[in-house]
Write an enzyme that holds these catalytic residues in place. Structure first.
Site, short mmCIF file in Angstrom:
data_model
loop_
_atom_site.label_atom_id
_atom_site.label_comp_id
_atom_site.label_asym_id
_atom_site.label_seq_id
_atom_site.Cartn_x
_atom_site.Cartn_y
_atom_site.Cartn_z
CB SER A 1 6.25 1.36 -2.78
OG SER A 1 6.02 1.42 -1.39
N GLY A 2 4.98 -1.84 -2.22
CA GLY A 2 5.36 -3.16 -1.70
C GLY A 2 5.23 -4.24 -2.76
CG LEU B 1 6.69 -0.12 9.46
CD1 LEU B 1 5.91 -0.78 10.58
CD2 LEU B 1 7.75 -1.07 8.96
CB ALA C 1 4.69 5.91 4.68
CB SER D 1 11.62 9.79 8.03
OG SER D 1 12.64 10.18 7.14
CE1 TYR E 1 8.63 9.33 3.76
CE2 TYR E 1 10.70 10.46 4.22
CZ TYR E 1 9.89 9.36 4.36
OH TYR E 1 10.31 8.28 5.09
CB VAL F 1 22.93 5.52 -1.74
CG1 VAL F 1 23.32 5.39 -0.30
CG2 VAL F 1 24.11 5.67 -2.61
CB ILE G 1 28.89 9.18 -6.92
CG1 ILE G 1 29.37 7.81 -6.41
CG2 ILE G 1 28.95 10.24 -5.84
CD1 ILE G 1 30.70 7.83 -5.75
NE ARG H 1 22.05 11.14 2.84
CZ ARG H 1 22.51 12.36 2.52
NH1 ARG H 1 23.48 12.91 3.23
NH2 ARG H 1 21.98 13.03 1.51
N1 LIG Z 1 13.97 2.59 4.24
C1 LIG Z 1 14.45 3.66 4.87
O1 LIG Z 1 15.65 3.97 4.80
C2 LIG Z 1 13.55 4.49 5.74
C3 LIG Z 1 14.08 5.61 6.38
C4 LIG Z 1 13.26 6.39 7.17
C5 LIG Z 1 11.93 6.04 7.34
N2 LIG Z 1 11.43 4.96 6.70
C6 LIG Z 1 10.01 4.64 6.90
O2 LIG Z 1 9.86 3.27 7.18
C7 LIG Z 1 8.62 2.79 6.62
C8 LIG Z 1 8.89 1.58 5.75
O3 LIG Z 1 9.73 1.98 4.66
P1 LIG Z 1 10.28 0.95 3.58
O4 LIG Z 1 11.66 1.35 3.25
O5 LIG Z 1 9.99 -0.43 4.03
O6 LIG Z 1 9.37 1.35 2.32
P2 LIG Z 1 8.50 0.41 1.35
O7 LIG Z 1 8.05 1.27 0.22
O8 LIG Z 1 9.25 -0.81 1.02
O9 LIG Z 1 7.27 0.05 2.28
C9 LIG Z 1 6.13 0.87 2.44
C10 LIG Z 1 4.91 -0.03 2.31
O10 LIG Z 1 3.73 0.74 2.54
C11 LIG Z 1 2.76 0.34 1.58
N3 LIG Z 1 1.78 1.42 1.39
C12 LIG Z 1 1.99 2.64 0.85
N4 LIG Z 1 0.87 3.37 0.85
C13 LIG Z 1 -0.09 2.58 1.43
C14 LIG Z 1 -1.46 2.77 1.71
N5 LIG Z 1 -2.09 3.92 1.42
N6 LIG Z 1 -2.14 1.77 2.31
C15 LIG Z 1 -1.54 0.58 2.60
N7 LIG Z 1 -0.23 0.35 2.34
C16 LIG Z 1 0.49 1.33 1.76
C17 LIG Z 1 3.56 0.07 0.32
O11 LIG Z 1 2.87 -0.73 -0.63
C18 LIG Z 1 4.78 -0.62 0.90
O12 LIG Z 1 4.62 -2.02 0.99
C19 LIG Z 1 8.02 3.96 5.86
O13 LIG Z 1 7.05 4.57 6.69
C20 LIG Z 1 9.19 4.88 5.63
O14 LIG Z 1 8.79 6.23 5.52
C21 LIG Z 1 12.20 4.16 5.89
#
Ligand SMILES: NC(=O)c1ccc[n+]([C@@H]2O[C@H](COP(=O)([O-])OP(=O)(O)OC[C@H]3O[C@@H](n4cnc5c(N)ncnc54)[C@H](O)[C@@H]3O)[C@@H](O)[C@H]2O)c1
Length: 322
Positions: A42-43, A86, A88, A130, A157, A196, A212, A220
Site C-alpha cells: 500500500s506504500g 509499521l 501491515a 491500533s 485487522y 476520513v 458522510i 473520533r
Molecule cells: N493511519 C492510521 O490512522 C493508523 C491508525 C492506527 C494504526 N495504524 C498503523 O500504523 C502503521 C502505518 O500505517 P499507515 O497509515 O502509514 O499505512 P500505510 O498503508 O501507508 O503503510 C503501511 C506500509 O506497510 C507496507 N507493507 C504492507 N505489507 C507489507 C509486507 N508484507 N512487507 C513489507 N511491507 C509491507 C505497505 O506497502 C505500506 O508502505 C500500520 O501498522 C497501521 O496499522 C495506522
C-alpha cells in the site's frame, strides 16, 4: 554525550507508507541512520522521494514475512539496534476478505521479527498498534487495559493488532503504540482505510461534496502525524528523560473527540468549499465513538500532542496544494 543523543541505526518497516515515511524523515533529520523496508503493498515510492538519496538512508524492498529478515539487514548494517515495525495490512475491508494473510503479516511476522530483534540484541522494538484493538468497546475514554482476550474484535485487522501488541508487551524490549486516527500530509485518500480526513480534504480541494457515512454524529480522536512521530521517538528512548525507554502498551491519541460533521464543516471552511454534504448509509462494523485515554504515555514518557485539529488541517491542506 547523553546516550539518547548518540547516533543510532534504525530499521523502519512500512517506510513507503504514510506514517513510516514521516518517521524515517524525522530520524534522518536527527542524524540517525535508517534502513527502510517495504514491499509497496500500500506504500508509494513518492513517499520516500524526499530522502531516498540521503546518505544515511538505505532502502530494502522486502516482505516482512521473510524468515530472518533482521539477520539479513544486520549483516549489511551491523550497527542496527532499533526496530520500528509499521508494515501491515491496514485496510479493514481487505482484512475481512483475506483474514489468513492479514494474520500472517500483522501478527505472525511481528512475532518473528520480535524474536529476531531479541536474539540479535536490539535495544528497542516499537510496534504500530491500533485503536481497532478495542473492538466494539464503546466506553469513553478507552484505557489500555480495556482490550483483553474477551474483546469482540470487529475485523481480522483489529484482532491481529491486538494479538501482536500483547506479544510485544510481554517482551523485554518492546512497546506497542496504539494509534487512534492519524492524519496529515501523504495519507492516501484512495485507500479504503485512509481515514476520513484525507478523503474529505481530497474532495473539498476538488470542489466536490463531502460524503458522510451515517448521520455524522460518530466521534473520533484525530492525532496529527508529527505528534505520532514524537511518540515514536520517545518510545524508543531517543529523546526525553535520560533516554529512558517506556515498555508496554500505550494509547496515542489526543483525548479530544470530534464529530465527523464538525470535521466536515471545518474542512469545508478551510477549503472554501460550498458543495454541500452528501449522506450515505453507515458502513457496517464501524464503531460509533472512539476516544483515547492518554494519561499513561503522558505520565510515562512526557508525551503531549502539540498540534491541534485546526493547525493540523491547515498543514495537511497546505501540503496537498503544493
Ligand atoms: N493511519 C492510521 O490512522 C493508523 C491508525 C492506527 C494504526 N495504524 C498503523 O500504523 C502503521 C502505518 O500505517 P499507515 O497509515 O502509514 O499505512 P500505510 O498503508 O501507508 O503503510 C503501511 C506500509 O506497510 C507496507 N507493507 C504492507 N505489507 C507489507 C509486507 N508484507 N512487507 C513489507 N511491507 C509491507 C505497505 O506497502 C505500506 O508502505 C500500520 O501498522 C497501521 O496499522 C495506522
Amino acid at each position: 554525550m547523553n546516550e539518547s543523543h548518540a547516533k543510532k541505526e534504525c530499521v523502519v518497516t512500512g517506510v513507503a507508507g504514510f506514517v513510516g515515511s514521516h518517521l524515517a524523515e524525522r530520524l534522518l533529520a536527527m542524524g540517525h541512520t535508517v534502513v527502510g523496508v517495504d514491499n509497496f503493498f500500500s506504500g508509494r515510492l513518492h513517499n520516500i522521494a524526499s530522502f531516498r538519496e540521503h546518505p544515511n538512508f538505505s532502502f530494502c524492498r522486502a516482505d516482512v514475512r521473510e524468515q530472518n529478515l533482521l539477520d539479513r539487514l544486520k549483516r549489511a548494517h551491523p550497527g542496527l539496534k532499533y526496530c520500528f515495525h509499521l508494515a501491515a495490512i491496514v485496510s479493514v475491508p481487505y482484512s475481512m476478505d483475506y483474514p489468513d494473510r492479514t494474520m500472517e503479516i500483522n501478527y505472525q511476522a511481528t512475532v518473528r521479527l520480535l524474536g529476531e530483534a531479541d536474539r540479535l540484541g536490539f535495544t528497542a522494538f516499537i510496534f504500530a498498534g491500533s485503536a481497532a484493538e478495542y473492538g466494539d468497546d464503546q466506553r469513553t475514554p478507552l484505557l489500555e487495559g480495556y482490550a483483553t482476550e474477551r474483546t469482540r474484535h470487529l475485523s481480522p485487522y483489529g484482532r491481529s493488532k491486538f494479538l501482536a501488541s500483547k506479544q510485544v508487551e510481554s517482551s523485554l524490549r518492546g512497546a506497542s503504540l496504539r494509534f487512534f486516527n492519524i492524519y496529515g500530509p501523504r495519507q492516501d485518500p484512495g485507500s479504503q482505510y485512509s481515514g476520513v480526513i484525507s478523503r474529505f480534504t481530497d474532495a473539498a480541494a476538488k470542489g466536490r461534496p463531502l460524503t458522510i457515512l451515517g448521520d455524522g454524529q460518530q466521534t473520533r480522536d484525530f492525532v496529527y502525524v508529527a505528534d505520532v512521530v514524537d511518540a515514536y521517538i520517545l518510545a524508543a528512548g531517543l529523546k526525553g528523560k535520560n533516554g529512558a525507554m517506556p515498555r508496554g502498551i500505550y494509547n496515542i491519541g489526543t483525548g479530544k473527540s470530534t464529530t465527523i460533521l464538525e470535521l466536515a464543516e471545518a474542512i469545508k471552511r478551510a477549503c472554501d468549499n460550498n458543495s454541500g454534504l452528501k449522506f450515505l448509509p453507515e458502513r457496517p462494523g464501524d464503531i460509533r465513538h472512539s476516544l483515547a485515554a492518554v494519561d499513561k504515555f503522558r505520565d510515562t514518557a512526557g508525551w503531549e500532542p502539540r498540534v491541534d485539529l485546526p493547525d493540523g488541517l491547515r498543514h495537511t491542506l497546505n501540503f496537498e496544494s503544493t
